[in-house]
Design a protein around this motif. Structure first.
Motif, PDB file in Angstrom:
ATOM      1  N   ALA A 123       0.796  -1.229   0.000  1.00  0.00           N
ATOM      2  CA  ALA A 123       0.000   0.000   0.000  1.00  0.00           C
ATOM      3  C   ALA A 123       0.831   1.283   0.000  1.00  0.00           C
ATOM      4  O   ALA A 123       0.519   2.202  -0.765  1.00  0.00           O
ATOM      5  CB  ALA A 123      -0.983  -0.001   1.168  1.00  0.00           C
ATOM      6  N   PRO A 124       1.881   1.422   0.815  1.00  0.00           N
ATOM      7  CA  PRO A 124       2.647   2.680   0.776  1.00  0.00           C
ATOM      8  C   PRO A 124       3.320   2.926  -0.571  1.00  0.00           C
ATOM      9  O   PRO A 124       3.337   4.055  -1.070  1.00  0.00           O
ATOM     10  CB  PRO A 124       3.695   2.511   1.881  1.00  0.00           C
ATOM     11  N   VAL A 125       3.841   1.872  -1.174  1.00  0.00           N
ATOM     12  CA  VAL A 125       4.491   2.021  -2.475  1.00  0.00           C
ATOM     13  C   VAL A 125       3.472   2.384  -3.540  1.00  0.00           C
ATOM     14  O   VAL A 125       3.682   3.299  -4.344  1.00  0.00           O
ATOM     15  CB  VAL A 125       5.236   0.715  -2.858  1.00  0.00           C
ATOM     16  N   SER A 126       2.341   1.688  -3.557  1.00  0.00           N
ATOM     17  CA  SER A 126       1.324   1.979  -4.568  1.00  0.00           C
ATOM     18  C   SER A 126       0.696   3.350  -4.349  1.00  0.00           C
ATOM     19  O   SER A 126       0.306   4.021  -5.302  1.00  0.00           O
ATOM     20  CB  SER A 126       0.261   0.895  -4.612  1.00  0.00           C
ATOM     21  N   PHE A 127       0.607   3.799  -3.090  1.00  0.00           N
ATOM     22  CA  PHE A 127       0.102   5.155  -2.839  1.00  0.00           C
ATOM     23  C   PHE A 127       1.045   6.189  -3.432  1.00  0.00           C
ATOM     24  O   PHE A 127       0.615   7.133  -4.097  1.00  0.00           O
ATOM     25  CB  PHE A 127      -0.076   5.405  -1.350  1.00  0.00           C
ATOM     26  N   ILE A 172       3.202   5.829  -5.892  1.00  0.00           N
ATOM     27  CA  ILE A 172       3.147   5.763  -7.359  1.00  0.00           C
ATOM     28  C   ILE A 172       1.846   6.363  -7.878  1.00  0.00           C
ATOM     29  O   ILE A 172       1.822   7.024  -8.917  1.00  0.00           O
ATOM     30  CB  ILE A 172       3.327   4.307  -7.838  1.00  0.00           C
ATOM     31  N   SER A 173       0.740   6.178  -7.139  1.00  0.00           N
ATOM     32  CA  SER A 173      -0.554   6.706  -7.593  1.00  0.00           C
ATOM     33  C   SER A 173      -0.593   8.233  -7.593  1.00  0.00           C
ATOM     34  O   SER A 173      -1.455   8.821  -8.231  1.00  0.00           O
ATOM     35  CB  SER A 173      -1.685   6.155  -6.725  1.00  0.00           C
ATOM     36  N   LEU A 174       0.315   8.869  -6.862  1.00  0.00           N
ATOM     37  CA  LEU A 174       0.374  10.337  -6.899  1.00  0.00           C
ATOM     38  C   LEU A 174       0.829  10.853  -8.251  1.00  0.00           C
ATOM     39  O   LEU A 174       0.490  11.970  -8.652  1.00  0.00           O
ATOM     40  CB  LEU A 174       1.319  10.846  -5.803  1.00  0.00           C
ATOM     41  N   PHE A 175       1.601  10.039  -8.983  1.00  0.00           N
ATOM     42  CA  PHE A 175       2.167  10.473 -10.249  1.00  0.00           C
ATOM     43  C   PHE A 175       1.566   9.775 -11.465  1.00  0.00           C
ATOM     44  O   PHE A 175       1.707  10.264 -12.580  1.00  0.00           O
ATOM     45  CB  PHE A 175       3.686  10.238 -10.239  1.00  0.00           C
ATOM     46  N   MET A 176       0.901   8.651 -11.269  1.00  0.00           N
ATOM     47  CA  MET A 176       0.314   7.898 -12.382  1.00  0.00           C
ATOM     48  C   MET A 176      -1.170   7.678 -12.108  1.00  0.00           C
ATOM     49  O   MET A 176      -1.540   7.203 -11.037  1.00  0.00           O
ATOM     50  CB  MET A 176       1.021   6.558 -12.552  1.00  0.00           C
ATOM     51  N   ASP A 177      -2.005   8.002 -13.098  1.00  0.00           N
ATOM     52  CA  ASP A 177      -3.452   7.878 -12.928  1.00  0.00           C
ATOM     53  C   ASP A 177      -3.959   6.443 -13.011  1.00  0.00           C
ATOM     54  O   ASP A 177      -5.046   6.145 -12.525  1.00  0.00           O
ATOM     55  CB  ASP A 177      -4.180   8.729 -13.972  1.00  0.00           C
ATOM     56  N   TYR A 226      -6.034   0.405  -3.907  1.00  0.00           N
ATOM     57  CA  TYR A 226      -7.132  -0.465  -3.498  1.00  0.00           C
ATOM     58  C   TYR A 226      -7.835  -0.956  -4.754  1.00  0.00           C
ATOM     59  O   TYR A 226      -8.208  -0.159  -5.615  1.00  0.00           O
ATOM     60  CB  TYR A 226      -8.095   0.325  -2.611  1.00  0.00           C
ATOM     61  N   ALA A 227      -7.998  -2.261  -4.883  1.00  0.00           N
ATOM     62  CA  ALA A 227      -8.629  -2.820  -6.078  1.00  0.00           C
ATOM     63  C   ALA A 227     -10.141  -2.630  -6.015  1.00  0.00           C
ATOM     64  O   ALA A 227     -10.787  -3.008  -5.038  1.00  0.00           O
ATOM     65  CB  ALA A 227      -8.306  -4.303  -6.200  1.00  0.00           C
ATOM     66  N   ILE A 228     -10.685  -2.044  -7.041  1.00  0.00           N
ATOM     67  CA  ILE A 228     -12.132  -1.837  -7.106  1.00  0.00           C
ATOM     68  C   ILE A 228     -12.840  -3.166  -7.342  1.00  0.00           C
ATOM     69  O   ILE A 228     -13.887  -3.438  -6.777  1.00  0.00           O
ATOM     70  CB  ILE A 228     -12.479  -0.827  -8.209  1.00  0.00           C
ATOM     71  N   ASN A 229     -12.243  -4.004  -8.155  1.00  0.00           N
ATOM     72  CA  ASN A 229     -12.830  -5.309  -8.487  1.00  0.00           C
ATOM     73  C   ASN A 229     -12.413  -6.325  -7.414  1.00  0.00           C
ATOM     74  O   ASN A 229     -11.480  -7.080  -7.579  1.00  0.00           O
ATOM     75  CB  ASN A 229     -12.356  -5.753  -9.863  1.00  0.00           C
ATOM     76  N   ASN A 230     -13.127  -6.345  -6.286  1.00  0.00           N
ATOM     77  CA  ASN A 230     -12.809  -7.282  -5.215  1.00  0.00           C
ATOM     78  C   ASN A 230     -14.065  -8.006  -4.774  1.00  0.00           C
ATOM     79  O   ASN A 230     -15.169  -7.656  -5.164  1.00  0.00           O
ATOM     80  CB  ASN A 230     -12.132  -6.566  -4.040  1.00  0.00           C
ATOM     81  N   ASN A 231     -13.875  -9.029  -3.927  1.00  0.00           N
ATOM     82  CA  ASN A 231     -15.022  -9.830  -3.516  1.00  0.00           C
ATOM     83  C   ASN A 231     -15.648  -9.374  -2.200  1.00  0.00           C
ATOM     84  O   ASN A 231     -16.470 -10.061  -1.641  1.00  0.00           O
ATOM     85  CB  ASN A 231     -14.639 -11.306  -3.442  1.00  0.00           C
ATOM     86  N   GLY A 232     -15.248  -8.219  -1.698  1.00  0.00           N
ATOM     87  CA  GLY A 232     -15.913  -7.668  -0.517  1.00  0.00           C
ATOM     88  C   GLY A 232     -15.135  -7.842   0.759  1.00  0.00           C
ATOM     89  O   GLY A 232     -13.993  -7.429   0.874  1.00  0.00           O
ATOM     90  N   GLY A 233     -15.774  -8.488   1.731  1.00  0.00           N
ATOM     91  CA  GLY A 233     -15.232  -8.570   3.079  1.00  0.00           C
ATOM     92  C   GLY A 233     -13.896  -9.282   3.190  1.00  0.00           C
ATOM     93  O   GLY A 233     -13.024  -8.861   3.958  1.00  0.00           O
TER      94      GLY A 233
END
Length: 101
Positions: free
Chosen positions: A54-58, A60-65, A70-77
């Motif tokens: 999560a910290p690494v992807s956060f 990277i997400s500041l510079f790349m759209d 957090y994956a939107i396509n997930n199975n929930g709980g």
């Protein structure tokens, strides 16, 4: 606490902040998840991995759209549980809270 709300400058400030927060959240962009449903949804192990990185992807997400933490396509709980567990493992979990000084 009673004296805090009796002041005439605090209550209008709180209401003004709440109105602006409501207005700005109403303008939020909605993500189309139909494009994300091309693969199987992420489950527990996917959430665990995403929590660990999560910290690494956060960062990277500041510079790349096209990168999200957090994956939107997930199975929930189960995905959520894995994500929280992975983030907890990364940051030391509850062992940091139980250390004696």
């Amino acid at each position: 606490m009673k004296n805090l709300f009796k002041q005439k400058t605090i209550l209008p400030s709180i209401l003004l902040f709440a109105v602006f927060a409501l207005l700005f959240t109403a303008c939020a962009d909605v993500t189309n998840i139909d494009a994300c449903k091309t693969t199987d949804p992420y489950g527990f192990l996917g959430g665990l991995w995403h929590g660990i990185i999560a910290p690494v992807s956060f960062f990277i997400s500041l510079f790349m759209d096209d990168v999200a933490m957090y994956a939107i396509n997930n199975n929930g709980g189960w995905y959520d549980f894995g994500f929280v567990l992975g983030a907890g493992i990364l940051f030391g979990g509850s062992s940091q809270a139980s250390k004696r000084k």
